[in-house]
Design a protein around this motif. Sequence first.
Motif, short mmCIF file in Angstrom:
data_model
loop_
_atom_site.label_atom_id
_atom_site.label_comp_id
_atom_site.label_asym_id
_atom_site.label_seq_id
_atom_site.Cartn_x
_atom_site.Cartn_y
_atom_site.Cartn_z
N ALA A 91 31.71 60.82 116.28
CA ALA A 91 32.64 59.70 116.34
C ALA A 91 32.59 59.18 117.76
CB ALA A 91 34.05 60.16 115.97
N ILE A 92 32.07 57.96 117.93
CA ILE A 92 31.76 57.50 119.29
C ILE A 92 32.24 56.07 119.50
CG2 ILE A 92 29.43 56.77 118.57
CD1 ILE A 92 28.46 57.70 121.41
N ASN A 93 32.79 55.84 120.69
CA ASN A 93 33.13 54.48 121.08
C ASN A 93 31.84 53.65 121.14
OD1 ASN A 93 35.51 55.62 123.60
ND2 ASN A 93 35.86 55.24 121.44
N GLY A 94 31.93 52.39 120.69
CA GLY A 94 30.73 51.55 120.72
C GLY A 94 30.15 51.40 122.10
N LYS A 95 30.98 51.23 123.11
CA LYS A 95 30.49 51.07 124.48
C LYS A 95 29.88 52.35 125.02
CE LYS A 95 31.83 48.96 128.88
NZ LYS A 95 31.34 50.04 129.75
N ALA A 96 30.35 53.50 124.54
CA ALA A 96 29.83 54.79 125.02
C ALA A 96 28.38 55.00 124.62
CB ALA A 96 30.69 55.93 124.48
N ILE A 97 27.93 54.32 123.58
CA ILE A 97 26.53 54.46 123.15
C ILE A 97 25.59 54.05 124.28
CG2 ILE A 97 24.81 53.45 121.61
CD1 ILE A 97 26.94 53.47 119.42
N GLU A 98 25.94 52.97 124.99
CA GLU A 98 25.11 52.50 126.10
C GLU A 98 25.39 53.27 127.37
OE1 GLU A 98 24.26 48.35 128.59
OE2 GLU A 98 25.67 48.38 126.91
N THR A 99 26.64 53.63 127.61
CA THR A 99 27.00 54.31 128.86
C THR A 99 26.41 55.72 128.92
OG1 THR A 99 29.06 53.05 128.92
CG2 THR A 99 28.95 55.01 130.30
N TYR A 100 26.33 56.39 127.77
CA TYR A 100 25.84 57.77 127.71
C TYR A 100 24.61 57.85 126.79
CZ TYR A 100 30.62 58.27 129.43
OH TYR A 100 31.79 58.13 130.13
N PRO A 101 23.49 57.25 127.19
CA PRO A 101 22.33 57.17 126.29
C PRO A 101 21.75 58.53 125.92
CG PRO A 101 21.73 56.49 128.52
CD PRO A 101 23.22 56.60 128.49
N GLN A 102 21.87 59.52 126.81
CA GLN A 102 21.32 60.84 126.47
C GLN A 102 22.12 61.50 125.35
OE1 GLN A 102 21.95 59.69 129.50
NE2 GLN A 102 20.25 60.09 130.91
N ILE A 103 23.42 61.25 125.30
CA ILE A 103 24.22 61.76 124.19
C ILE A 103 23.80 61.08 122.90
CG2 ILE A 103 26.55 61.81 123.22
CD1 ILE A 103 27.62 62.31 126.00
N THR A 104 23.62 59.76 122.97
CA THR A 104 23.16 59.01 121.79
C THR A 104 21.84 59.57 121.29
OG1 THR A 104 24.28 57.01 122.58
CG2 THR A 104 22.54 56.73 120.94
N ARG A 105 20.92 59.81 122.21
CA ARG A 105 19.59 60.31 121.82
C ARG A 105 19.69 61.71 121.23
NH1 ARG A 105 15.77 59.11 119.32
NH2 ARG A 105 15.95 57.12 120.42
N ALA A 106 20.51 62.57 121.81
CA ALA A 106 20.65 63.93 121.29
C ALA A 106 21.16 63.91 119.85
CB ALA A 106 21.60 64.74 122.18
N ALA A 107 22.12 63.04 119.57
CA ALA A 107 22.65 62.94 118.21
C ALA A 107 21.61 62.37 117.25
CB ALA A 107 23.91 62.08 118.21
N LEU A 108 20.86 61.38 117.71
CA LEU A 108 19.81 60.80 116.87
C LEU A 108 18.72 61.83 116.57
CD1 LEU A 108 19.39 57.29 118.52
CD2 LEU A 108 20.21 57.74 116.20
#
Length: 291
Positions: A91-108
Amino acid sequence: MHPHERIPYSPITERPQLSLPGSARVAVWVIVNVEEWSPFEPMPRTVLTPPAGGVPTPDVPNWAWHEYGNRVGFWRILDALDDVGVPAALAINGKAIETYPQITRAALDRSWEFIGHGYTQKNMQKVEDEEADIKATTQAIAAATGRPPRGWLGPGLTETWNTPEILAAQGYDYVCDWVLDDQPLELRTARGPLTSVPYTQECNDVAMMLIQHHRAEEYRQRAIDQFEQVYADAEKHDSARVVALVVHPYIMGAPHRTRYFREALEHINGHPGSVFMTGSDILDWYRTQGA
């Protein structure tokens, strides 16, 4: 519509039976909340009281407390989930996807499900334009994952009276804010049903650690007790139920707490009556039940 207009009262003991695949009785899902807190606004959750009182801005220590979760705590939680072999929903804030790209990539990389969680971490009753906020969140997740999110969790579970209508209009299939049952249920909207997938306030690290101020091991004990009771209910009434486990990296990712999250996962994962799913998995299963 008001709550009882959207979701009429229905005792859980008087519904059609629900059956999970195999011999499972309880579908368990883990929700990791990743949030971006603005350093330019007062911190709505704090670990330290300002020494001179008031609501200072900037509030560096309390902003940094949240930021620690995304820099360090998330990766501890990720290790625990990887080691036990459990999938999660992000569950992620839309803006956090860009601010924390490594978290986004880990989840992907782990094929986690992405759930809309507001564009920034702000009460949905206080955002300037709720419809635009939800749309921006949807677009951010779609750009990162290649598909729009199916599920929504309001920041702090906040909604307006109109939130379900906006979600239905923007193509969402389920919502987690209506924490009132152990089984999925349908919310009425003008565009047709929006499914409520069970979430939790009680087995949520915000409630336990920040509001009730329990010792760290409370998370393990409460998660296990919750699962065992819901499993017993499901067995007695021969109908499957859902358990949610909620964590925030700045809380359960703290070094004195993560072991208890891991131990709860190990206990539940070792139980033959459990199956770990995501919110979309639960929704799709529920739709096969004809309920």
